[in-house]
Design a protein around this motif. Structure first.
Motif, PDB file in Angstrom:
ATOM      1  N   VAL A 174      26.355  12.586  13.226  1.00  0.00           N
ATOM      2  CA  VAL A 174      27.157  11.910  12.211  1.00  0.00           C
ATOM      3  C   VAL A 174      26.872  10.416  12.323  1.00  0.00           C
ATOM      4  N   GLY A 175      26.659   9.776  11.190  1.00  0.00           N
ATOM      5  CA  GLY A 175      26.342   8.347  11.219  1.00  0.00           C
ATOM      6  C   GLY A 175      25.988   7.836   9.838  1.00  0.00           C
ATOM      7  N   PRO A 176      25.209   6.765   9.829  1.00  0.00           N
ATOM      8  CA  PRO A 176      24.572   6.085  10.969  1.00  0.00           C
ATOM      9  C   PRO A 176      25.425   5.021  11.651  1.00  0.00           C
ATOM     10  N   GLY A 177      26.684   4.883  11.266  1.00  0.00           N
ATOM     11  CA  GLY A 177      27.516   3.852  11.884  1.00  0.00           C
ATOM     12  C   GLY A 177      27.207   2.478  11.339  1.00  0.00           C
ATOM     13  N   GLN A 178      26.839   1.575  12.243  1.00  0.00           N
ATOM     14  CA  GLN A 178      26.449   0.208  11.861  1.00  0.00           C
ATOM     15  C   GLN A 178      25.053  -0.064  12.416  1.00  0.00           C
ATOM     16  N   PRO A 179      24.026   0.483  11.801  1.00  0.00           N
ATOM     17  CA  PRO A 179      22.697   0.455  12.417  1.00  0.00           C
ATOM     18  C   PRO A 179      22.001  -0.895  12.394  1.00  0.00           C
ATOM     19  N   ASP A 180      22.376  -1.783  11.472  1.00  0.00           N
ATOM     20  CA  ASP A 180      21.559  -2.967  11.242  1.00  0.00           C
ATOM     21  C   ASP A 180      22.125  -4.260  11.803  1.00  0.00           C
ATOM     22  N   ARG A 181      23.429  -4.421  11.778  1.00  0.00           N
ATOM     23  CA  ARG A 181      24.001  -5.704  12.201  1.00  0.00           C
ATOM     24  C   ARG A 181      25.486  -5.542  12.454  1.00  0.00           C
ATOM     25  N   PRO A 182      26.086  -6.397  13.266  1.00  0.00           N
ATOM     26  CA  PRO A 182      27.536  -6.350  13.484  1.00  0.00           C
ATOM     27  C   PRO A 182      28.279  -6.717  12.204  1.00  0.00           C
ATOM     28  N   GLY A 183      29.431  -6.096  12.023  1.00  0.00           N
ATOM     29  CA  GLY A 183      30.278  -6.445  10.885  1.00  0.00           C
ATOM     30  C   GLY A 183      29.953  -5.702   9.600  1.00  0.00           C
ATOM     31  N   GLU A 184      28.845  -4.980   9.534  1.00  0.00           N
ATOM     32  CA  GLU A 184      28.545  -4.256   8.300  1.00  0.00           C
ATOM     33  C   GLU A 184      29.509  -3.079   8.134  1.00  0.00           C
ATOM     34  N   ALA A 185      29.607  -2.575   6.913  1.00  0.00           N
ATOM     35  CA  ALA A 185      30.510  -1.464   6.636  1.00  0.00           C
ATOM     36  C   ALA A 185      30.130  -0.252   7.481  1.00  0.00           C
ATOM     37  N   MET A 186      31.143   0.419   8.039  1.00  0.00           N
ATOM     38  CA  MET A 186      30.922   1.599   8.867  1.00  0.00           C
ATOM     39  C   MET A 186      30.509   2.769   7.966  1.00  0.00           C
ATOM     40  N   ARG A 187      29.333   3.345   8.254  1.00  0.00           N
ATOM     41  CA  ARG A 187      28.814   4.462   7.452  1.00  0.00           C
ATOM     42  C   ARG A 187      28.779   5.713   8.322  1.00  0.00           C
ATOM     43  N   ILE A 188      29.571   6.715   7.918  1.00  0.00           N
ATOM     44  CA  ILE A 188      29.664   7.955   8.694  1.00  0.00           C
ATOM     45  C   ILE A 188      29.595   9.172   7.774  1.00  0.00           C
ATOM     46  N   ASP A 189      28.835   9.062   6.708  1.00  0.00           N
ATOM     47  CA  ASP A 189      28.767  10.143   5.720  1.00  0.00           C
ATOM     48  C   ASP A 189      27.404  10.829   5.690  1.00  0.00           C
ATOM     49  N   LYS A 190      26.557  10.549   6.690  1.00  0.00           N
ATOM     50  CA  LYS A 190      25.214  11.131   6.710  1.00  0.00           C
ATOM     51  C   LYS A 190      24.990  11.918   7.996  1.00  0.00           C
ATOM     52  N   THR A 191      23.991  12.801   7.953  1.00  0.00           N
ATOM     53  CA  THR A 191      23.652  13.613   9.113  1.00  0.00           C
ATOM     54  C   THR A 191      22.152  13.856   9.132  1.00  0.00           C
ATOM     55  N   SER A 192      21.663  14.494  10.195  1.00  0.00           N
ATOM     56  CA  SER A 192      20.256  14.798  10.493  1.00  0.00           C
ATOM     57  C   SER A 192      19.635  13.643  11.263  1.00  0.00           C
ATOM     58  N   SER A 193      18.448  13.856  11.782  1.00  0.00           N
ATOM     59  CA  SER A 193      17.815  12.840  12.629  1.00  0.00           C
ATOM     60  C   SER A 193      17.568  11.537  11.909  1.00  0.00           C
ATOM     61  N   ALA A 194      17.302  11.607  10.614  1.00  0.00           N
ATOM     62  CA  ALA A 194      17.041  10.401   9.824  1.00  0.00           C
ATOM     63  C   ALA A 194      18.274   9.960   9.046  1.00  0.00           C
TER      64      ALA A 194
END
Length: 485
Positions: free
Chosen positions: A82-102
């Protein structure tokens, strides 16, 4: 799921096997229970258990047609990221609506599909955004700012434990460990200082346990339990060694003054045989504090042996029936992976359409043959030379899984005296194809209190690549009604 895969050669070496012919399906027999056998006494609070309670897989079913294939194979759980969370930088919107390795597949529809169809969903929480990693750029290392990790965990559990998803099981990380008994100085998925992609240059991660417990596990477990959900340990790797696993589980943080074990609801391992669960059961489950034992990855290249999955799950069921299996979710093993282009996966995705591989068909046969309510059968089995057997009760059938050499074989069964006055039918069913043998290749007789079953194993055994070659089948004993007789 590539991030949860191991690199080539990591798993134990397997015997060289003949290539499996993908999609060469044989007819699957339909079984009708008709025998009344008395099971061993069950605990007063026990409810009927099913083979399907034990079987899960990695990945999600992508369609209703996939769901039907899962049902045919007896799969009742899925697992993915579940993710990807905040993959790019601090403070970005939390993204938890995707799945799979990519993180390229929408997660909510997969979870809702599971919910509609009575399939459990396990979400794996991980890893560290590269910008927050203690090992620069390495997402498999501890976070610099633990609050970032806690925000991700809280967002996931808050959303997916609530309606309409209603998830209750969350896994923390994947295969976190220190120096492994199998030789690696650091775990594949838990890196610390002096980690190198070149294994020869890596040095042990001295604070591996302390950092994991203090910065990952207990912070996440506190959040999971605050939402009245359950904590699944992150899957102890098969090369880690059970003695090391005991040390990790029982490690008490000098900072938090707590043991990790007290924040684990389900002890979880990867790629271990059923026999290795016994010490974990005796130490952590029989009298607590853990609720059960899971393996969230099994199979993979072990499935090149077509006997692996049916033997594993049959043995697992027999083992669980003798270990106070009082909750349907107490014991679970999840296959890695349910689809793919390798011939040993459960299914081949096509085109033109998804089809069963040999391993998938073996689960269909297991589900058909032992698909009833399960109970222990502890009466004696006396096997002839070249025969090994295990047995349980499924509904009204006595089901014996038999591994044997080619030719005429014999097995004697105790505890069936009530059937002496009735006509009895015994079927010999190929464990991979489901095809029942001709009636003249199976015969039963009585010798005092023992039922003797003589059966002919085909010359072309279905485990030709094994050493020595063996045939895997089911002997199913059931009573023939007067109408049929």
């Amino acid at each position: 799921m590539d991030r949860m895969k191991t690199r080539a050669g990591r798993r134990r070496a397997l015997r060289t096997l003949a290539a499996l012919a993908a999609g060469a399906a044989a007819p699957l027999s339909t079984l009708r229970p008709a025998l009344a056998l008395v099971p061993d006494p069950a605990p007063a609070n026990a409810r009927a258990r099913m083979m399907t309670d034990l079987i899960g897989t990695n990945g999600w079913a992508g369609s209703e047609a996939d769901i039907e294939m899962w049902r045919a194979m007896g799969i009742s759980w899925g697992r993915d990221t579940v993710g990807p969370g905040q993959p790019d930088r601090p403070g970005e919107a939390m993204r938890i609506d995707k799945t799979s390795s990519a993180f390229d597949i929408d997660l909510p529809p997969a979870l809702l599909r599971n919910e509609r169809n009575g399939i459990g969903s396990l979400l794996m929480l991980g890893y560290t955004p590269r910008w927050n990693a203690t090992v620069p750029g390495d997402s498999n290392s501890a976070p610099v700012d633990v609050d970032v990790w806690k925000q991700y965990v809280d967002a996931v559990v808050r959303k997916y434990s609530a309606p309409p998803y209603n998830l209750r099981y969350f896994q923390i990380w994947n295969e976190a460990a220190g120096k492994l008994s199998g030789g690696l100085p650091q775990s594949v998925f838990w890196h610390g200082p002096e980690f190198s992609k070149d294994e020869k240059r890596s040095k042990p991660y001295e604070r591996a346990m302390q950092d994991y417990v203090e910065r990952i596990h207990i912070p996440a477990a506190r959040i999971i339990r605050s939402y009245r959900a359950y904590v699944v340990y992150g899957g102890w790797p098969d090369q880690g060694g059970l003695d090391n696993f005991h040390r990790w589980l029982e490690y008490r943080s000098p900072v938090l003054k707590e043991r990790m074990l007290d924040w684990v609801d389900y002890v979880d391992t990867h790629y271990l045989p059923v026999a290795d669960m016994e010490s974990l059961y005796q130490r952590y489950v029989k009298n607590g504090p853990a609720r059960g034992i899971w393996q969230t990855e099994i199979g993979n290249e072990y499935m090149k042996d077509p006997h692996y999955l049916p033997r594993y799950f049959f043995d697992f069921a027999v083992w669980a029936l003798g270990r106070n299996w009082d909750d349907p979710n107490k014991y679970l093993s999840m296959i890695y992976h349910w689809d793919g282009y390798e011939p040993f996966r459960l299914t081949h995705p096509g085109p033109p359409e998804r089809t069963y591989n040999v391993s998938g068909r073996s689960l269909v046969v297991l589900h058909q043959t032992a698909g009833g309510h399960l109970a222990s059968f502890s009466k004696p089995l006396q096997c002839g030379p070249g025969v090994a057997a295990n047995a349980l009760l499924s509904g009204n059938d006595l089901v014996m899984q038999v591994s044997s050499s080619a030719g005429w074989q014999n097995i004697s069964i105790g505890g069936l005296q009530p059937l002496r006055s009735h006509a009895v039918q015994v079927d010999f069913i190929d464990a991979l194809s489901g095809e029942a043998s001709a009636p003249d290749t199976v015969a039963s007789s009585w010798d005092n209190d023992l039922m003797n079953v003589r059966f002919k194993v085909p010359d072309q055994v279905n485990g030709a690549g094994n050493n020595p070659p063996k045939h895997l089948a089911y002997l199913v004993v059931r009573r023939v009604t007067q109408a049929v007789a």
